[in-house]
Design a protein around this motif. Structure first.
Motif, PDB file in Angstrom:
ATOM      1  N   LEU A  87      37.112  44.131  39.340  1.00 50.93           N
ATOM      2  CA  LEU A  87      38.417  44.310  39.990  1.00 50.93           C
ATOM      3  C   LEU A  87      38.266  44.378  41.501  1.00 50.93           C
ATOM      4  N   ALA A  88      37.257  45.112  41.970  1.00 44.90           N
ATOM      5  CA  ALA A  88      37.039  45.253  43.414  1.00 44.90           C
ATOM      6  C   ALA A  88      36.733  43.916  44.074  1.00 44.90           C
ATOM      7  N   ALA A  89      36.115  43.009  43.333  1.00 45.27           N
ATOM      8  CA  ALA A  89      35.825  41.682  43.871  1.00 45.27           C
ATOM      9  C   ALA A  89      37.087  40.831  43.981  1.00 45.27           C
ATOM     10  N   GLU A  90      38.131  41.225  43.278  1.00 45.25           N
ATOM     11  CA  GLU A  90      39.377  40.450  43.228  1.00 45.25           C
ATOM     12  C   GLU A  90      40.447  40.967  44.178  1.00 45.25           C
ATOM     13  N   VAL A  91      40.475  42.266  44.443  1.00 42.54           N
ATOM     14  CA  VAL A  91      41.559  42.852  45.232  1.00 42.54           C
ATOM     15  C   VAL A  91      41.011  43.591  46.451  1.00 42.54           C
ATOM     16  N   PRO A  92      41.794  43.633  47.527  1.00 42.91           N
ATOM     17  CA  PRO A  92      41.333  44.352  48.721  1.00 42.91           C
ATOM     18  C   PRO A  92      41.175  45.859  48.518  1.00 42.91           C
ATOM     19  N   THR A  93      42.041  46.455  47.679  1.00 44.04           N
ATOM     20  CA  THR A  93      41.991  47.903  47.496  1.00 44.04           C
ATOM     21  C   THR A  93      41.998  48.251  46.016  1.00 44.04           C
ATOM     22  N   LEU A 132      33.597  41.541  23.931  1.00 42.79           N
ATOM     23  CA  LEU A 132      34.983  42.019  23.972  1.00 42.79           C
ATOM     24  C   LEU A 132      35.337  42.535  25.369  1.00 42.79           C
ATOM     25  N   ASP A 133      34.438  43.304  25.967  1.00 46.51           N
ATOM     26  CA  ASP A 133      34.689  43.852  27.300  1.00 46.51           C
ATOM     27  C   ASP A 133      34.844  42.749  28.338  1.00 46.51           C
ATOM     28  N   SER A 134      34.061  41.707  28.227  1.00 44.19           N
ATOM     29  CA  SER A 134      34.172  40.577  29.146  1.00 44.19           C
ATOM     30  C   SER A 134      35.535  39.901  29.016  1.00 44.19           C
ATOM     31  N   GLN A 135      35.994  39.733  27.782  1.00 45.38           N
ATOM     32  CA  GLN A 135      37.303  39.123  27.562  1.00 45.38           C
ATOM     33  C   GLN A 135      38.427  40.024  28.088  1.00 45.38           C
ATOM     34  N   ILE A 136      38.308  41.326  27.874  1.00 44.73           N
ATOM     35  CA  ILE A 136      39.309  42.260  28.391  1.00 44.73           C
ATOM     36  C   ILE A 136      39.356  42.185  29.907  1.00 44.73           C
ATOM     37  N   THR A 137      38.207  42.194  30.537  1.00 47.03           N
ATOM     38  CA  THR A 137      38.150  42.113  32.004  1.00 47.03           C
ATOM     39  C   THR A 137      38.787  40.819  32.490  1.00 47.03           C
ATOM     40  N   ARG A 138      38.515  39.729  31.817  1.00 48.51           N
ATOM     41  CA  ARG A 138      39.111  38.442  32.199  1.00 48.51           C
ATOM     42  C   ARG A 138      40.636  38.503  32.120  1.00 48.51           C
ATOM     43  N   HIS A 139      41.171  39.122  31.075  1.00 44.28           N
ATOM     44  CA  HIS A 139      42.625  39.222  30.934  1.00 44.28           C
ATOM     45  C   HIS A 139      43.230  40.214  31.925  1.00 44.28           C
ATOM     46  N   ALA A 140      42.502  41.282  32.236  1.00 42.93           N
ATOM     47  CA  ALA A 140      42.971  42.219  33.263  1.00 42.93           C
ATOM     48  C   ALA A 140      43.057  41.513  34.613  1.00 42.93           C
ATOM     49  N   LEU A 141      42.060  40.697  34.919  1.00 41.39           N
ATOM     50  CA  LEU A 141      42.085  39.935  36.172  1.00 41.39           C
ATOM     51  C   LEU A 141      43.225  38.922  36.177  1.00 41.39           C
ATOM     52  N   ALA A 142      43.521  38.344  35.012  1.00 43.82           N
ATOM     53  CA  ALA A 142      44.654  37.410  34.927  1.00 43.82           C
ATOM     54  C   ALA A 142      45.969  38.136  35.241  1.00 43.82           C
ATOM     55  N   LEU A 143      46.139  39.346  34.744  1.00 47.18           N
ATOM     56  CA  LEU A 143      47.338  40.122  35.048  1.00 47.18           C
ATOM     57  C   LEU A 143      47.400  40.445  36.537  1.00 47.18           C
ATOM     58  N   VAL A 144      46.293  40.866  37.095  1.00 46.57           N
ATOM     59  CA  VAL A 144      46.229  41.174  38.532  1.00 46.57           C
ATOM     60  C   VAL A 144      46.633  39.941  39.349  1.00 46.57           C
ATOM     61  N   ARG A 145      46.129  38.781  38.967  1.00 42.13           N
ATOM     62  CA  ARG A 145      46.487  37.538  39.673  1.00 42.13           C
ATOM     63  C   ARG A 145      47.955  37.189  39.480  1.00 42.13           C
ATOM     64  N   GLU A 146      48.450  37.338  38.255  1.00 41.69           N
ATOM     65  CA  GLU A 146      49.863  37.041  37.960  1.00 41.69           C
ATOM     66  C   GLU A 146      50.779  37.881  38.850  1.00 41.69           C
TER      67      GLU A 146
END
Length: 183
Positions: free
Chosen positions: A71-77, A32-46
């Motif tokens: 998240l840190a791997a996806e965004v500069p800050t 579940l946590d992996s899926q949540i993280t994936r969707h959080a990253l999708a929102l960040v990308r959107e």
């Protein structure tokens, strides 16, 4: 008639008991946590987010221990909270330990917040300290509550000072809360 505070406490206890049970099923929680993280990253990308404020989950909280690193791997800050006395919060950079100036959340592209529950209008039930309500008050950037899908409920008991979020993230996806324009 039950007070809002009493209704909040009863709902909070019920949901936190479910989370403790989930913690006893580590494989299911990790999934579940992996899926949540994936969707959080999708929102960040959107949102094409470059600066994100989030949280470092406790063992029972949604998204799991790897959430900040993903998240840190996806965004500069990436900003994480620091609790202060008197129900206040400060923020620090994921890589640093220095507290950042007040008002730093206004510079974020999105703020991801923990919750015990959230309803369709974006009202969230927290732990009861009011830290996030104070931090989010008056903020005009997109905000998203992170919960397990069974914590996405019809109605959350609330008070006038409770601050609604603009989106909800669960293991089933992310979506805008009703009546919001962002994200």
């Amino acid at each position: 008639m039950m007070t809002s505070a009493r209704a909040k406490e009863l709902l909070r206890r019920e949901l936190l008991a479910r989370r403790r049970q989930l913690r006893d099923s580590p494989e299911r929680k990790a999934e579940l946590d992996s899926q949540i993280t994936r969707h959080a990253l999708a929102l960040v990308r959107e949102l094409n987010a470059r600066t994100v404020a989030a949280y470092d989950p406790f063992p029972t909280e949604p998204a799991g221990r790897g959430f900040p690193a993903a998240l840190a791997a996806e965004v500069p800050t990436l900003l994480l909270p620091v609790t202060l006395p008197h129900g206040l919060m400060a923020w620090k950079d994921y890589e640093g330990s220095e507290q950042l100036p007040p008002g730093i959340l206004a510079s974020c592209d999105v703020v991801l917040v923990p919750a015990a529950a959230v309803d369709k209008s974006g009202l969230r039930l927290g732990k009861g300290g009011g830290y996030y309500d104070r931090a989010l008050a008056g903020l005009s950037v997109p905000t998203a509550a992170v919960v397990y899908h069974d914590e996405y409920v019809h109605t959350v008991p609330h008070d006038p000072h409770d601050v609604a979020v603009s989106a909800i993230i669960t293991e089933e996806g992310w979506w805008r809360s009703e009546g919001t324009k962002t994200p």
